[in-house]
Design an enzyme around this catalytic site. Structure first.
Site, PDB file in Angstrom:
ATOM      1  N   SER A  14      -5.970  -2.715  -5.751  1.00  0.00           N
ATOM      2  CA  SER A  14      -6.913  -1.906  -6.535  1.00  0.00           C
ATOM      3  C   SER A  14      -6.537  -0.418  -6.482  1.00  0.00           C
ATOM      4  O   SER A  14      -6.704   0.303  -7.469  1.00  0.00           O
ATOM      5  CB  SER A  14      -8.354  -2.141  -6.080  1.00  0.00           C
ATOM      6  OG  SER A  14      -8.607  -1.545  -4.837  1.00  0.00           O
ATOM      7  N   ARG A  67      13.075  -6.126  10.935  1.00  0.00           N
ATOM      8  CA  ARG A  67      12.514  -5.159   9.989  1.00  0.00           C
ATOM      9  C   ARG A  67      13.621  -4.403   9.255  1.00  0.00           C
ATOM     10  O   ARG A  67      13.501  -4.098   8.067  1.00  0.00           O
ATOM     11  CB  ARG A  67      11.626  -4.152  10.723  1.00  0.00           C
ATOM     12  CG  ARG A  67      10.437  -4.799  11.349  1.00  0.00           C
ATOM     13  CD  ARG A  67       9.447  -3.793  11.912  1.00  0.00           C
ATOM     14  NE  ARG A  67       8.476  -4.512  12.702  1.00  0.00           N
ATOM     15  CZ  ARG A  67       7.504  -5.252  12.213  1.00  0.00           C
ATOM     16  NH1 ARG A  67       7.358  -5.354  10.911  1.00  0.00           N
ATOM     17  NH2 ARG A  67       6.675  -5.913  12.991  1.00  0.00           N
ATOM     18  N   MET A  92       0.865  -4.175   4.189  1.00  0.00           N
ATOM     19  CA  MET A  92       0.567  -4.609   5.549  1.00  0.00           C
ATOM     20  C   MET A  92       1.821  -5.025   6.312  1.00  0.00           C
ATOM     21  O   MET A  92       1.919  -6.151   6.799  1.00  0.00           O
ATOM     22  CB  MET A  92      -0.456  -5.753   5.517  1.00  0.00           C
ATOM     23  CG  MET A  92      -1.797  -5.323   4.964  1.00  0.00           C
ATOM     24  SD  MET A  92      -2.474  -3.924   5.890  1.00  0.00           S
ATOM     25  CE  MET A  92      -4.055  -3.707   5.114  1.00  0.00           C
ATOM     26  N   HIS A 111      -5.978   5.036   3.926  1.00  0.00           N
ATOM     27  CA  HIS A 111      -6.626   4.226   4.955  1.00  0.00           C
ATOM     28  C   HIS A 111      -8.135   4.429   4.842  1.00  0.00           C
ATOM     29  O   HIS A 111      -8.600   5.569   4.681  1.00  0.00           O
ATOM     30  CB  HIS A 111      -6.134   4.642   6.343  1.00  0.00           C
ATOM     31  CG  HIS A 111      -6.715   3.814   7.445  1.00  0.00           C
ATOM     32  ND1 HIS A 111      -6.306   2.524   7.701  1.00  0.00           N
ATOM     33  CD2 HIS A 111      -7.695   4.091   8.344  1.00  0.00           C
ATOM     34  CE1 HIS A 111      -7.009   2.036   8.705  1.00  0.00           C
ATOM     35  NE2 HIS A 111      -7.848   2.964   9.116  1.00  0.00           N
TER      36      HIS A 111
HETATM   37  C1  GAR Z   1      -7.515  -0.367   0.973  1.00  0.00           C
HETATM   38  O1  GAR Z   1      -8.851  -0.262   1.384  1.00  0.00           O
HETATM   39  C2  GAR Z   1      -6.631   0.514   1.824  1.00  0.00           C
HETATM   40  O2  GAR Z   1      -7.240   1.711   2.201  1.00  0.00           O
HETATM   41  C3  GAR Z   1      -6.378  -0.370   3.003  1.00  0.00           C
HETATM   42  O3  GAR Z   1      -6.158  -1.650   2.448  1.00  0.00           O
HETATM   43  C4  GAR Z   1      -6.940  -1.762   1.274  1.00  0.00           C
HETATM   44  C5  GAR Z   1      -6.046  -2.253   0.159  1.00  0.00           C
HETATM   45  O4  GAR Z   1      -6.831  -2.532  -0.976  1.00  0.00           O
HETATM   46  N1  GAR Z   1      -5.248   0.063   3.798  1.00  0.00           N
HETATM   47  C6  GAR Z   1      -5.223   0.031   5.115  1.00  0.00           C
HETATM   48  O5  GAR Z   1      -6.112  -0.467   5.799  1.00  0.00           O
HETATM   49  C7  GAR Z   1      -3.976   0.635   5.751  1.00  0.00           C
HETATM   50  N2  GAR Z   1      -4.057   0.581   7.160  1.00  0.00           N
HETATM   51  P1  GAR Z   1      -6.162  -2.588  -2.402  1.00  0.00           P
HETATM   52  O6  GAR Z   1      -5.018  -3.615  -2.321  1.00  0.00           O
HETATM   53  O7  GAR Z   1      -7.272  -3.071  -3.301  1.00  0.00           O
HETATM   54  O8  GAR Z   1      -5.666  -1.215  -2.752  1.00  0.00           O
END
Ligand code: GAR
Length: 217
Positions: A14, A67, A92, A111
């Site tokens: 998103s 990695r 991730m 984040h």
């Molecule tokens: C978001 O809330 C982002 O901030 C978080 O993952 C989600 C991804 O949502 N990221 C973290 O937690 C990084 N440590 P999305 O795929 O809908 O953008």
């Protein structure tokens, strides 16, 4: 010249969609050249293609703990697209220090907490368990440490007594979708300078906004 951006995702994308939408504006200083997912089942891949943005999967799972080998393939995709800036949007997978160093000052992450509070998994649950009254989202430059690095921009929301991790996440996500395009705009237009670990914004208007939570009776 618009800066060439790759968005790296692992899931629904998103934030990726918010960046793509913002970058569609004529005067936006960056263009989203490619979306790369480390999972071929990431919902964001289809979303990106539907917006006309090339989207590719480079599965990280077969590389296991290697990695550097995964990053070599990733780096060649980034080279192929002549990428200037990387935006992580729910990506991730941890990077090696070498990869992070190579992209230092050119790789952004978002984040869902007011860093340095609550890095890592379940930041909204962490915020609720800590009982904070204000939380939010942070865009920062990536350093080898997870969810840390020079902070570019933050947005806040009030935490409600009846919040669950899911309801808090939903309100923070709204902030994320405004924050990330604004932060990318600042970086791509050269308005950010790094002074050690601190980001300074040239020509940015200081906000006078005050958020008090909870509001007294
Ligand atoms: C978001 O809330 C982002 O901030 C978080 O993952 C989600 C991804 O949502 N990221 C973290 O937690 C990084 N440590 P999305 O795929 O809908 O953008």
């Amino acid at each position: 010249m618009k800066r060439r951006v790759a968005i790296l995702i692992s899931g629904r994308g998103s934030n990726m969609a918010a960046l793509i939408q913002a970058a569609a504006a004529e005067d936006f200083p960056a263009e989203i050249v490619v979306v790369i997912s480390n999972r071929s089942d990431a919902g964001g891949l289809q979303k990106a293609r539907a917006c006309g943005v090339p989207a590719v999967a480079i599965e990280s799972q077969p590389f296991g703990k290697d990695r550097a080998a995964f990053e070599a393939v990733l780096q060649s995709a980034l080279n192929e697209h002549r990428i200037d800036l990387i935006c992580l949007g729910g990506f991730m997978r941890l990077f090696t220090a070498e990869f992070v160093q190579r992209w230092y000052g050119r790789m952004l992450n978002i984040h869902p907490s007011l860093l340095p509070s609550f890095p890592g998994l379940d930041p909204q649950g962490q915020a609720l368990r800590a009982g904070v009254k204000i939380s939010g989202a942070t865009v920062h430059f990536v350093i080898p440490e997870t969810d840390a690095g020079p902070i570019l921009m933050q947005g806040a929301v009030a935490v409600r007594d009846n919040d669950t991790p899911a309801t808090l996440a939903e309100r923070i996500l709204e902030v994320e979708h405004r924050l990330y395009p604004d932060a990318l705009r600042l970086v791509a237009s050269g308005q950010i300078r790094l002074e050690g670990d601190i980001c300074k914004t040239a020509g940015g208007a200081d906000s006078d906004a005050i958020l008090i939570s909870p509001a007294a009776g």
